[in-house]
Design an enzyme around this catalytic site. Structure first.
Site, PDB file in Angstrom:
ATOM      1  N   CYS A 138       0.838  -1.194   0.000  1.00  0.00           N
ATOM      2  CA  CYS A 138       0.000   0.000   0.000  1.00  0.00           C
ATOM      3  C   CYS A 138       0.875   1.246   0.000  1.00  0.00           C
ATOM      4  CB  CYS A 138      -0.956   0.084   1.182  1.00  0.00           C
ATOM      5  SG  CYS A 138      -2.076  -1.301   1.276  1.00  0.00           S
TER       6      CYS A 138
ATOM      7  N   LYS B   3      13.063 -15.757  -9.598  1.00  0.00           N
ATOM      8  CA  LYS B   3      12.760 -14.747 -10.625  1.00  0.00           C
ATOM      9  C   LYS B   3      11.806 -15.327 -11.653  1.00  0.00           C
ATOM     10  CE  LYS B   3      13.804 -12.006  -8.961  1.00  0.00           C
ATOM     11  NZ  LYS B   3      14.511 -11.422  -7.860  1.00  0.00           N
TER      12      LYS B   3
ATOM     13  N   GLU C  77       8.217 -15.834 -10.156  1.00  0.00           N
ATOM     14  CA  GLU C  77       7.428 -14.657  -9.779  1.00  0.00           C
ATOM     15  C   GLU C  77       6.997 -13.807 -10.960  1.00  0.00           C
ATOM     16  OE1 GLU C  77       9.218 -11.749  -7.107  1.00  0.00           O
ATOM     17  OE2 GLU C  77      11.184 -12.216  -7.906  1.00  0.00           O
TER      18      GLU C  77
ATOM     19  N   ARG D 265       4.042  -0.493  -4.695  1.00  0.00           N
ATOM     20  CA  ARG D 265       3.743  -0.943  -3.336  1.00  0.00           C
ATOM     21  C   ARG D 265       2.440  -1.755  -3.271  1.00  0.00           C
ATOM     22  NH1 ARG D 265       6.792   1.883   0.399  1.00  0.00           N
ATOM     23  NH2 ARG D 265       5.349   1.285   2.033  1.00  0.00           N
TER      24      ARG D 265
ATOM     25  N   GLU E  12      17.827 -18.030  -6.723  1.00  0.00           N
ATOM     26  CA  GLU E  12      17.390 -16.712  -7.192  1.00  0.00           C
ATOM     27  C   GLU E  12      16.826 -16.815  -8.623  1.00  0.00           C
ATOM     28  OE1 GLU E  12      16.638 -14.017  -6.072  1.00  0.00           O
ATOM     29  OE2 GLU E  12      16.975 -12.433  -7.512  1.00  0.00           O
TER      30      GLU E  12
ATOM     31  N   HIS F 100      18.690 -37.402  -4.704  1.00  0.00           N
ATOM     32  CA  HIS F 100      18.018 -37.768  -3.455  1.00  0.00           C
ATOM     33  C   HIS F 100      16.513 -37.526  -3.527  1.00  0.00           C
ATOM     34  CE1 HIS F 100      21.845 -38.578  -1.597  1.00  0.00           C
ATOM     35  NE2 HIS F 100      22.287 -37.410  -2.021  1.00  0.00           N
TER      36      HIS F 100
ATOM     37  N   TRP G  90      -2.541  -2.985  -1.659  1.00  0.00           N
ATOM     38  CA  TRP G  90      -2.220  -4.399  -1.758  1.00  0.00           C
ATOM     39  C   TRP G  90      -3.086  -5.069  -0.704  1.00  0.00           C
ATOM     40  CZ3 TRP G  90       0.033  -8.330   1.293  1.00  0.00           C
ATOM     41  CH2 TRP G  90       0.439  -9.462   0.582  1.00  0.00           C
TER      42      TRP G  90
ATOM     43  N   LYS H  15       5.958  -4.696  -3.735  1.00  0.00           N
ATOM     44  CA  LYS H  15       7.390  -4.606  -3.501  1.00  0.00           C
ATOM     45  C   LYS H  15       7.784  -4.592  -2.026  1.00  0.00           C
ATOM     46  CE  LYS H  15      11.521  -3.141  -5.504  1.00  0.00           C
ATOM     47  NZ  LYS H  15      11.889  -4.499  -5.950  1.00  0.00           N
TER      48      LYS H  15
ATOM     49  N   ASN I 151      -1.715   2.582   5.363  1.00  0.00           N
ATOM     50  CA  ASN I 151      -0.795   1.514   4.995  1.00  0.00           C
ATOM     51  C   ASN I 151      -0.442   0.791   6.286  1.00  0.00           C
ATOM     52  OD1 ASN I 151       1.315  -0.052   3.957  1.00  0.00           O
ATOM     53  ND2 ASN I 151       2.815   1.583   4.212  1.00  0.00           N
ATOM     54  N   GLY I 152      -0.589  -0.532   6.304  1.00  0.00           N
ATOM     55  CA  GLY I 152      -0.234  -1.282   7.513  1.00  0.00           C
ATOM     56  C   GLY I 152      -1.356  -2.211   7.917  1.00  0.00           C
TER      57      GLY I 152
HETATM   58  C1  F6R Z   1      11.860 -11.056  -5.113  1.00  0.00           C
HETATM   59  C2  F6R Z   1      11.812  -9.981  -4.135  1.00  0.00           C
HETATM   60  C3  F6R Z   1      11.446 -10.337  -2.740  1.00  0.00           C
HETATM   61  C4  F6R Z   1      12.201  -9.445  -1.744  1.00  0.00           C
HETATM   62  C5  F6R Z   1      11.696  -9.715  -0.325  1.00  0.00           C
HETATM   63  C6  F6R Z   1      12.470  -8.932   0.708  1.00  0.00           C
HETATM   64  O1  F6R Z   1      12.223 -10.583  -6.375  1.00  0.00           O
HETATM   65  O2  F6R Z   1      12.021  -8.841  -4.440  1.00  0.00           O
HETATM   66  O3  F6R Z   1      11.670 -11.686  -2.468  1.00  0.00           O
HETATM   67  O4  F6R Z   1      13.561  -9.700  -1.840  1.00  0.00           O
HETATM   68  O5  F6R Z   1      10.341  -9.386  -0.235  1.00  0.00           O
HETATM   69  O6  F6R Z   1      12.377  -7.567   0.463  1.00  0.00           O
HETATM   70  P1  F6R Z   1      13.404  -6.554   1.074  1.00  0.00           P
HETATM   71  O7  F6R Z   1      14.724  -6.811   0.472  1.00  0.00           O
HETATM   72  O8  F6R Z   1      12.869  -5.198   0.729  1.00  0.00           O
HETATM   73  O9  F6R Z   1      13.407  -6.800   2.554  1.00  0.00           O
END
Ligand code: F6R
Length: 610
Positions: free
Chosen positions: A2, A487, A490, A27, A483, A506, A74, A605, A99-100
């Protein structure tokens, strides 16, 4: 999670609010809304979906006003519906954006219902609107009513409130969620982050935990948690407008992938300039805090956690110190055994991830005094709660999938490993010089890896129709496989899992057939021969291999084995170079599948909820 924005001015603020919401969309993008005070009327526009849809509705309705608040959501409490979209209004008189998460919303809701308040949404936020309204009706002014309301709330919030009876003020408050006030000429603003108001002003005050503030056209008054007037420093933001624009790129993710050489060199600038690793890189009292450290505990989530996993390998091999890496949301709820002489390192791009923040608080409550935060957002909550900080200088990362934040976290963590090694007498001058030289050449190697984009684009066509993919790596490259899988899943929604290559036999090998693409991170390091054996296991079961190896490894394509060569093996920094191809692969597969690369479904994000 948010985004909120608000403005009070002598001009029409609707364009400022809409522009701000567009910048805050990273956000959350489930719904968007505005509430404005226009000529004695409180008017509201809300739409599910993107800000642009809400903007069109606002334009259609001719919304214009000099005081207003906006929100991009969100969803947490309540589904993605217009009724649940913010702003929430009490009795047509008072509007709130939030937000929260309000934890005691059920109890407050029951109490307010008893007092005659009817609820129109399933959100926790509507409780705030009615609670402020309730106090306002008890005769408190808007500021006092907000202060009284937040005293009765538990949980996390950043809120902005406007009311019909107060056409010349806005009241805001924060606890646990970011909120800043922007100072203009005869106009003032509030926002979740500076990008939302940068076109109006660069002068900002970061509100502190428990602060409330009253904004009028001519001034801002801030009050601390105790309700007393408080002085807060005015910062001048150096965020550049260009960093918030797409420029020639199609997506922010693409732009951010390509910005990595610059982001990395900015992040390591101080090390290169000093030509040395040293505690001063982490803050004034770092030498004191780091002295006597006997081990490291890393806490983070998601991609940042994977950066921590890479750091675990580096810290043990370079500094010779034990290092454990843990997912923040797990650590915070277990009976952890503290090691008072262990440094707790939190890694967070946003600096506001709730689980990481709470894990840090928990570590501190257990007696961990030495804390270091690796963060990309200055003045955010996690670095502020840490004794030491290393700011990555990736610049604004807007694509929801983290890219340049990850690689800059890695160079910062490499610097941590080398500094600890030096403090523990494990870094001789030749090795230190070699590591600094490796860092100096890293942006060039990353650029070479970026140049592989056409080859990777060609692979993406083969991946696009697949339902599943496996990623393999060994040693320090195993987290890069993790990673890569994250990627891909997601942003392309292809189910992808990563395993240490040696673990395949295994269990996961049972998944391998001709339909399962297997991506292998196979750099030319001491584990290459082992990885080759694991690849044979895949080929023998008909699996198709997509291998990223180094230019100097003697490993070529064959039937069912596709190979892309990254630059010559760069030694200890190889995981950083090998990150680039997996980012590009995910990006191009997502493009081929036509997904919304920058705003993948269900995600946002900054994850400021549990
Ligand atoms: C994946 C991604 C998330 C963040 C995670 C932690 O692409 O961006 O997995 O890495 O939500 O976020 P931060 O780094 O802001 O604590």
């Amino acid at each position: 999670m948010c985004g909120i924005v608000g403005a009070i001015a002598d001009r029409d603020v609707v364009p400022v609010l809409v522009e701000g919401l567009k910048r805050l969309e990273y956000r959350g993008y489930d719904s968007a809304g505005l509430a404005v005070l226009d000529d004695g009327r409180l008017r509201r526009v809300r739409r599910t979906g993107r800000v642009s849809e809400m903007e069109a509705a606002a334009r259609e309705q001719g919304l214009a006003a000099s005081l207003g608040i906006g929100h991009t959501r969100w969803a947490t409490h309540g589904g993605v519906t217009e009724d649940n979209a913010h702003p929430h209004i009490s009795f047509g008189e008072l509007a709130v954006v939030h937000n929260g998460i309000i934890e005691n919303h059920d109890a407050q809701r029951a109490r307010l219902q008893d007092a005659g308040y009817a609820f129109e949404s399933e959100t926790d936020t509507e409780v705030i609107a009615h609670l402020v309204h309730f106090h306002r009706k008890q005769g408190l002014d808007l500021l006092a009513a907000v202060q009284a309301a937040v005293r009765e709330l538990t949980g996390a919030y950043a809120i902005a409130v406007v009311g019909l009876d107060d056409p010349d003020r806005m009241v805001v408050a924060r606890m646990g969620c970011p909120l800043l006030v922007g100072l203009g000429e005869s106009e003032n603003f509030v926002a979740s982050d500076v990008s939302a108001i940068i076109q109006a002003t660069r002068r900002v005050i970061f509100l502190e935990e428990g602060d409330t503030a009253e904004l009028t056209r001519d001034g801002v008054r801030v009050f601390g948690e105790d309700g007393q007037a408080a002085e807060r420093e005015v910062h001048v933001s150096d965020v550049s407008l260009a960093s918030l624009e797409l420029g020639p790129y199609s997506h922010f993710m693409q732009k951010e992938i390509h910005e990595q050489p610059r982001a990395i060199s900015d992040t390591i600038e101080a090390v290169i300039d000093n030509d040395a690793f040293g505690p001063e890189l982490f803050g004034a009292d770092a030498a004191e805090v780091l002295a006597g450290i006997e081990g490291i505990k890393i806490l983070a989530c998601g991609t940042s956690y994977y950066a921590g996993l890479v750091a675990g390998y580096w810290i043990e091999s370079i500094a010779g110190l034990p290092c454990s890496v843990e997912i923040a949301s797990e650590y915070r709820y277990r009976d952890a055994v503290p090691h008072p002489r262990h440094l707790v390192v939190t890694i967070s791009q946003s600096g506001e991830t709730l689980d990481t923040m709470e894990a840090l608080k928990y570590a501190k409550s257990l007696g961990h005094e030495a804390t270091l935060s690796i963060c990309n957002v200055p003045e955010s909550a996690i670095p502020r709660a840490s004794r030491l900080v290393y700011y990555t200088r990736a610049g604004a990362e807007i694509g929801v999938a983290s890219t340049k934040a990850f690689t800059t976290q890695l160079v910062a963590l490499f610097t941590v490993a080398c500094t600890l090694a030096k403090l523990h007498g494990r870094l001789d001058p030749e090795t230190e010089a070699a590591h600094i030289d490796a860092l100096r050449h890293l942006p060039g190697s990353v650029q070479h890896a970026l140049n592989l984009e056409p080859q990777i684009t060609a692979w993406s066509e083969r991946f696009a129709p697949k339902a599943n993919a496996l990623f393999l790596g060994r040693g320090v490259h195993y987290p890069i496989a993790l990673e890569g899988a994250l990627k891909l899943k997601e942003i392309s929604y292809i189910h992808a899992e990563a395993y240490p290559a040696g673990e395949l036999k295994h269990g996961p090998l049972a998944l391998v057939d001709a339909d399962m693409p297997v991506v292998v991170i196979a750099p030319n390091d001491r584990l290459l021969e082992k990885v080759k054996s694991n690849m044979q296991e895949v080929r023998a079961r008909g699996g198709e291999l997509y291998v990223f190896t180094d230019a100097d490894s003697e490993f070529g394509p064959s039937e069912g084995v596709h190979v892309i060569r990254t630059p010559r093996h760069v030694g200890v920094l190889s995981p950083i170079v090998h990150t680039i191809p997996v980012q590009l692969l995910a990006y191009h597969v997502a493009l081929a599948r036509g997904t919304d690369v920058d705003k993948p479904r269900n995600l946002a994000k900054s994850v400021t909820v549990e």
